[in-house]
Design a protein around this motif. Structure first.
Motif, PDB file in Angstrom:
ATOM      1  N   SER A 113       0.842  -0.970   0.046  1.00 57.18           N
ATOM      2  CA  SER A 113       0.026  -0.071  -0.114  1.00 57.18           C
ATOM      3  C   SER A 113       0.798   1.308   0.162  1.00 57.18           C
ATOM      4  CB  SER A 113      -0.674  -0.074   1.223  1.00 57.18           C
ATOM      5  OG  SER A 113      -1.627   0.907   1.172  1.00 57.18           O
ATOM      6  N   GLY A 114       0.482   1.988  -0.757  1.00 54.36           N
ATOM      7  CA  GLY A 114       1.379   3.435  -0.937  1.00 54.36           C
ATOM      8  C   GLY A 114       2.603   3.492  -1.759  1.00 54.36           C
ATOM      9  N   CYS A 115       2.990   2.326  -2.341  1.00 57.16           N
ATOM     10  CA  CYS A 115       4.064   2.245  -3.378  1.00 57.16           C
ATOM     11  C   CYS A 115       3.618   2.973  -4.854  1.00 57.16           C
ATOM     12  CB  CYS A 115       4.616   1.012  -3.545  1.00 57.16           C
ATOM     13  SG  CYS A 115       3.475  -0.119  -4.663  1.00 57.16           S
ATOM     14  N   GLY A 116       2.503   3.337  -4.897  1.00 58.03           N
ATOM     15  CA  GLY A 116       2.453   4.178  -6.280  1.00 58.03           C
ATOM     16  C   GLY A 116       1.682   3.510  -7.279  1.00 58.03           C
ATOM     17  N   LYS A 117       1.211   2.382  -6.995  1.00 61.26           N
ATOM     18  CA  LYS A 117       0.395   1.570  -8.331  1.00 61.26           C
ATOM     19  C   LYS A 117      -0.525   2.173  -8.747  1.00 61.26           C
ATOM     20  CE  LYS A 117      -0.751  -1.818  -5.229  1.00 61.26           C
ATOM     21  NZ  LYS A 117      -0.367  -1.147  -3.782  1.00 61.26           N
ATOM     22  N   SER A 118      -1.454   2.812  -8.007  1.00 61.41           N
ATOM     23  CA  SER A 118      -2.648   3.656  -8.659  1.00 61.41           C
ATOM     24  C   SER A 118      -2.189   4.842  -9.213  1.00 61.41           C
ATOM     25  CB  SER A 118      -3.651   4.090  -7.289  1.00 61.41           C
ATOM     26  OG  SER A 118      -4.119   2.936  -6.895  1.00 61.41           O
ATOM     27  N   THR A 119      -1.184   5.364  -8.849  1.00 62.60           N
ATOM     28  CA  THR A 119      -0.509   6.646  -9.326  1.00 62.60           C
ATOM     29  C   THR A 119       0.043   6.476 -10.649  1.00 62.60           C
ATOM     30  OG1 THR A 119      -0.085   7.564  -7.078  1.00 62.60           O
ATOM     31  CG2 THR A 119       1.093   8.718  -9.155  1.00 62.60           C
ATOM     32  N   HIS A 284       7.029   2.774  -0.658  1.00 68.41           N
ATOM     33  CA  HIS A 284       7.046   4.314  -0.870  1.00 68.41           C
ATOM     34  C   HIS A 284       8.513   4.823  -1.014  1.00 68.41           C
ATOM     35  CE1 HIS A 284       5.442   8.514  -0.979  1.00 68.41           C
ATOM     36  NE2 HIS A 284       6.062   8.475   0.062  1.00 68.41           N
TER      37      HIS A 284
HETATM   38  N1  LIG Z   1      -3.934  13.093  -4.324  1.00 66.40           N
HETATM   39  C1  LIG Z   1      -2.699  12.833  -3.832  1.00 66.40           C
HETATM   40  N2  LIG Z   1      -1.993  13.943  -3.258  1.00 66.40           N
HETATM   41  C2  LIG Z   1      -0.814  13.695  -2.494  1.00 66.40           C
HETATM   42  N3  LIG Z   1      -0.379  12.535  -2.147  1.00 66.40           N
HETATM   43  C3  LIG Z   1      -0.687  11.452  -2.742  1.00 66.40           C
HETATM   44  C4  LIG Z   1      -2.208  11.529  -3.593  1.00 66.40           C
HETATM   45  N4  LIG Z   1      -2.521  10.387  -3.938  1.00 66.40           N
HETATM   46  C5  LIG Z   1      -1.811   9.530  -3.656  1.00 66.40           C
HETATM   47  N5  LIG Z   1      -0.911  10.002  -2.859  1.00 66.40           N
HETATM   48  C6  LIG Z   1       0.592   9.549  -2.232  1.00 66.40           C
HETATM   49  O1  LIG Z   1       1.389   8.920  -3.340  1.00 66.40           O
HETATM   50  C7  LIG Z   1       1.722   7.691  -2.729  1.00 66.40           C
HETATM   51  C8  LIG Z   1       1.445   6.585  -3.951  1.00 66.40           C
HETATM   52  O2  LIG Z   1      -0.342   6.437  -3.799  1.00 66.40           O
HETATM   53  P1  LIG Z   1      -0.911   5.378  -4.324  1.00 66.40           P
HETATM   54  O3  LIG Z   1      -2.368   5.422  -4.105  1.00 66.40           O
HETATM   55  O4  LIG Z   1      -0.507   5.376  -5.797  1.00 66.40           O
HETATM   56  O5  LIG Z   1      -0.355   4.139  -3.821  1.00 66.40           O
HETATM   57  P2  LIG Z   1      -0.817   2.501  -4.025  1.00 66.40           P
HETATM   58  O6  LIG Z   1       0.351   1.757  -4.331  1.00 66.40           O
HETATM   59  O7  LIG Z   1      -1.849   2.492  -5.215  1.00 66.40           O
HETATM   60  O8  LIG Z   1      -1.618   2.245  -2.764  1.00 66.40           O
HETATM   61  P3  LIG Z   1      -2.849   1.339  -2.314  1.00 66.40           P
HETATM   62  O9  LIG Z   1      -2.556  -0.050  -2.632  1.00 66.40           O
HETATM   63  O10 LIG Z   1      -3.065   1.764  -0.933  1.00 66.40           O
HETATM   64  O11 LIG Z   1      -3.981   1.957  -3.105  1.00 66.40           O
HETATM   65  C9  LIG Z   1       1.331   7.642  -1.237  1.00 66.40           C
HETATM   66  O12 LIG Z   1       2.248   8.149  -0.454  1.00 66.40           O
HETATM   67  C10 LIG Z   1       0.235   8.391  -1.271  1.00 66.40           C
HETATM   68  O13 LIG Z   1       0.182   8.977   0.024  1.00 66.40           O
END
Ligand SMILES: Nc1ncnc2c1ncn2[C@@H]1O[C@H](COP(=O)(O)OP(=O)(O)OP(=O)(O)O)[C@@H](O)[C@H]1O
Length: 339
Positions: A113-119, A284
């Motif tokens: 969680s938070g490693c940036g997959k969704s981003t 992250h």
């Molecule tokens: N809109 C935003 N503004 C600032 N920081 C953000 C935003 N969205 C995500 N982040 C940060 O960017 C980093 C990556 O977030 P992301 O949602 O891409 O992770 P993830 O791997 O998809 O997590 P998860 O599995 O929990 O969904 C995290 O540290 C998160 O806090």
């Protein structure tokens, strides 16, 4: 609703939050080459090879396992760093991530969680511009959202509730002005049939179960015939049984349609079942830990020892510490990766 409204609908949902190889490395050269540098930066090279050697089990899922890449490189993500900037601070979500996706790949982004997959998915969808690096689709830079990349989200409320199932599926086709009403209806029915919901064409979303809503969202996405279907933890909100069924159905659909899929999950089991290739990201900010082939697994693999070994080894790759290296790895109870 016009195109920009549709995009903002998509954007809202995105903002809301959107191994192993039985083959030697040479059998999938582009993938291995593309990430060699990243992998070499970590201590994972040995682990990756180890993983590959450990899973030379007979293939159970010969159909999918033997599926070739049907086209060349579709998506090239090159040293992409992604950031969220505000006045107060900059959050770096990914750091110099590199990978390629090929036609008909089922490419999984896996990490805590938070490693940036969704981003990363948002960037590929065109909603976020890389702070550094490049994203090319069919050789051209991604400069914004487009109908060639459609996203399916985790949330069940991604279908406008005032439209029937078939209207939901037809809607983006009509907005994109690609098809006449009759053609759009025919296409929508075709894909609703593929997800087993033709009989519910005139139902409204609130009368459907969560799994059925996700099937509609998948039909709507596939009806657009995108170059890449992007799925952000699409089954995470479903109960365990429905989730398994949906994974199975997605693979059946892939067998029929052979679309290119990018799938985000933090479940190691789901990654192994759904993907033919898996990109492991570090905590992250996300960096590439390793890239693995996983096409030999299916739901039938769940109880097998090679599957469990792969789960444990991926877990070790993701949380690579001295402690985990020194002990015999045990699969995590739910095979979930958490930061
Ligand atoms: N809109 C935003 N503004 C600032 N920081 C953000 C935003 N969205 C995500 N982040 C940060 O960017 C980093 C990556 O977030 P992301 O949602 O891409 O992770 P993830 O791997 O998809 O997590 P998860 O599995 O929990 O969904 C995290 O540290 C998160 O806090």
């Amino acid at each position: 609703m016009n195109v920009s409204t549709l995009r903002s609908w998509n954007q809202r949902h995105i903002q809301h939050d959107a191994a192993t190889s039985d083959l030697p490395a040479a059998a999938s050269p582009p993938a291995v080459r593309a990430n060699a540098a990243d992998v070499a930066d970590t201590a994972d090279v040995a682990d990756t090879a180890d993983l590959a050697n450990a899973t030379n089990a007979p293939l159970q899922d010969a159909g999918r396992a033997s599926a070739p890449h049907t086209t060349g490189r579709l998506l090239a993500v090159d040293r992409v760093s992604l950031e969220y900037r505000s006045r107060e601070r900059i959050v770096r979500a990914t750091h110099q991530v590199t990978f390629d996706v090929y036609g008909a790949d089922r490419f999984v982004l896996l990490g805590p969680s938070g490693c940036g997959k969704s981003t990363l998915l948002k960037a590929i969808a065109g909603f976020i511009e890389p702070a550094a690096g490049s994203i090319l689709l069919d050789g051209a830079p991604v400069r914004g959202p487009g109908p060639d990349r459609v996203v399916v989200f985790q949330e069940f409320d991604q279908l406008p509730p005032w439209k029937t199932v078939i209207q939901n599926v037809m809607f983006p086709l009509r907005v994109a002005k690609r098809l006449s009403r009759a053609e759009a209806r025919e296409r929508a029915l075709h894909y609703l049939d593929k997800v087993g919901l033709a009989a519910f064409a005139n139902a409204y979303p609130h009368t459907l179960s969560g799994g059925m809503k996700q099937r509609v969202a998948i039909a709507r996405a596939l009806a657009m015939q995108p170059r890449v279907l992007l799925m952000d933890e699409p089954f995470a909100a479903l109960d365990a049984l429905t989730r398994r069924k949906m994974q199975e159905e997605l693979l059946q659909l892939w067998d029929e349609v052979r679309f290119t899929l990018m799938f985000v999950t933090h479940s190691i089991e789901e990654a192994l079942i759904v993907g033919n290739r898996i990109l492991l990201l570090s905590p992250h900010p996300g960096r590439v830990r390793a890239e693995l082939n996983s096409h030999q697994f299916s739901q039938d693999s769940l109880g097998r020892s090679d599957f469990q070994q792969s789960v444990a080894r991926i877990h070790r790759l993701l949380f690579d510490t001295d402690a985990t290296r020194q002990t015999t790895p045990q699969p995590t109870p739910q095979a979930q990766v958490h930061a």
